[in-house]
Motif scaffolding. Structure first.
Motif, PDB file in Angstrom:
ATOM      1  N   SER A  12       0.564  -1.333   0.036  1.00  0.00           N
ATOM      2  CA  SER A  12       0.071   0.125  -0.089  1.00  0.00           C
ATOM      3  C   SER A  12       0.818   1.175  -0.159  1.00  0.00           C
ATOM      4  O   SER A  12       0.617   2.108  -0.477  1.00  0.00           O
ATOM      5  N   PHE A  13       2.051   1.015   0.814  1.00  0.00           N
ATOM      6  CA  PHE A  13       2.954   2.377   0.624  1.00  0.00           C
ATOM      7  C   PHE A  13       3.527   2.518  -0.731  1.00  0.00           C
ATOM      8  O   PHE A  13       3.457   3.561  -1.343  1.00  0.00           O
ATOM      9  N   ILE A  14       3.774   1.467  -1.452  1.00  0.00           N
ATOM     10  CA  ILE A  14       4.384   1.565  -2.832  1.00  0.00           C
ATOM     11  C   ILE A  14       3.267   2.390  -3.753  1.00  0.00           C
ATOM     12  O   ILE A  14       3.653   3.161  -4.501  1.00  0.00           O
ATOM     13  N   LEU A  15       2.213   1.862  -3.736  1.00  0.00           N
ATOM     14  CA  LEU A  15       1.179   2.323  -4.441  1.00  0.00           C
ATOM     15  C   LEU A  15       0.790   3.693  -4.099  1.00  0.00           C
ATOM     16  O   LEU A  15       0.790   4.671  -5.142  1.00  0.00           O
ATOM     17  N   GLU A  16       0.902   4.093  -2.851  1.00  0.00           N
ATOM     18  CA  GLU A  16       0.914   5.546  -2.569  1.00  0.00           C
ATOM     19  C   GLU A  16       1.871   6.354  -3.188  1.00  0.00           C
ATOM     20  O   GLU A  16       1.839   7.593  -3.549  1.00  0.00           O
ATOM     21  N   CYS A  17       3.078   5.904  -2.718  1.00  0.00           N
ATOM     22  CA  CYS A  17       4.363   6.578  -3.224  1.00  0.00           C
ATOM     23  C   CYS A  17       4.554   6.807  -4.706  1.00  0.00           C
ATOM     24  O   CYS A  17       4.842   7.887  -5.363  1.00  0.00           O
ATOM     25  N   VAL A  18       4.223   5.729  -5.560  1.00  0.00           N
ATOM     26  CA  VAL A  18       4.119   6.003  -6.905  1.00  0.00           C
ATOM     27  C   VAL A  18       3.196   6.862  -7.568  1.00  0.00           C
ATOM     28  O   VAL A  18       3.547   7.521  -8.313  1.00  0.00           O
ATOM     29  N   ASN A  19       2.013   6.898  -7.063  1.00  0.00           N
ATOM     30  CA  ASN A  19       1.133   7.863  -7.386  1.00  0.00           C
ATOM     31  C   ASN A  19       1.565   9.418  -7.145  1.00  0.00           C
ATOM     32  O   ASN A  19       1.069  10.158  -7.778  1.00  0.00           O
ATOM     33  N   GLU A  20       2.344   9.487  -5.996  1.00  0.00           N
ATOM     34  CA  GLU A  20       2.601  10.943  -5.473  1.00  0.00           C
ATOM     35  C   GLU A  20       4.171  11.239  -6.073  1.00  0.00           C
ATOM     36  O   GLU A  20       4.226  12.419  -6.120  1.00  0.00           O
ATOM     37  N   MET A  21       4.831  10.289  -6.691  1.00  0.00           N
ATOM     38  CA  MET A  21       6.089  10.810  -7.189  1.00  0.00           C
ATOM     39  C   MET A  21       6.076  11.813  -8.455  1.00  0.00           C
ATOM     40  O   MET A  21       5.268  11.651  -9.378  1.00  0.00           O
ATOM     41  N   LYS A  22       6.980  12.652  -8.275  1.00  0.00           N
ATOM     42  CA  LYS A  22       7.458  13.556  -9.665  1.00  0.00           C
ATOM     43  C   LYS A  22       8.451  13.102 -10.338  1.00  0.00           C
ATOM     44  O   LYS A  22       9.409  12.226  -9.679  1.00  0.00           O
ATOM     45  N   THR A  23       8.589  13.311 -11.566  1.00  0.00           N
ATOM     46  CA  THR A  23       9.752  13.076 -12.476  1.00  0.00           C
ATOM     47  C   THR A  23      11.296  13.335 -11.856  1.00  0.00           C
ATOM     48  O   THR A  23      10.990  14.262 -11.387  1.00  0.00           O
ATOM     49  N   GLY A  24      11.998  12.268 -11.623  1.00  0.00           N
ATOM     50  CA  GLY A  24      13.152  12.517 -11.172  1.00  0.00           C
ATOM     51  C   GLY A  24      13.252  12.406  -9.638  1.00  0.00           C
ATOM     52  O   GLY A  24      14.352  12.067  -9.048  1.00  0.00           O
ATOM     53  N   GLU A  25      12.392  12.117  -9.090  1.00  0.00           N
ATOM     54  CA  GLU A  25      12.096  11.908  -7.598  1.00  0.00           C
ATOM     55  C   GLU A  25      12.565  10.508  -7.373  1.00  0.00           C
ATOM     56  O   GLU A  25      12.282   9.469  -8.086  1.00  0.00           O
TER      57      GLU A  25
END
Length: 95
Positions: A12-25
């Motif tokens: 669930s953290f991965i899903l949240e993280c991937v959705n919030e990430m910006k390019t290059g992050e």
């Protein structure tokens, strides 16, 4: 910034993280809050809108480049078992 996450909440953290990430992050996953350079890490980097790179630094150095969202989840879940299988929690460091 580091965040302590239980192993059960990894997906669930991965899903949240991937959705919030910006390019290059980048997000670096470690067993320790303050990891040393030689410690095992898993690094997730957002390359562009729908492509990612996953790098594991551990017993073997592995790299999965230019993979899509579904592959990110699949590879990170495999690496979680390999690197964090004996842990109750791990740390995510955003940068």
């Amino acid at each position: 910034m580091s965040k302590k996450i239980t192993v059960e909440k990894f997906e669930s953290f991965i899903l949240e993280c991937v959705n919030e990430m910006k390019t290059g992050e980048k997000v670096i996953f470690t067993k320790k809050e303050m990891p040393l350079a030689k410690d095992h890490t898993i690094t997730l980097t957002k390359v562009d809108d729908d492509r990612y790179t996953v790098i594991e630094r551990g017993i073997e150095d592995l790299e999965f480049s230019n993979i899509d969202f579904n592959e990110v989840i699949k590879e990170l879940m495999k690496l979680k078992e390999k690197e964090f299988g004996d842990c109750e929690y791990f740390y995510a460091h955003k940068g």
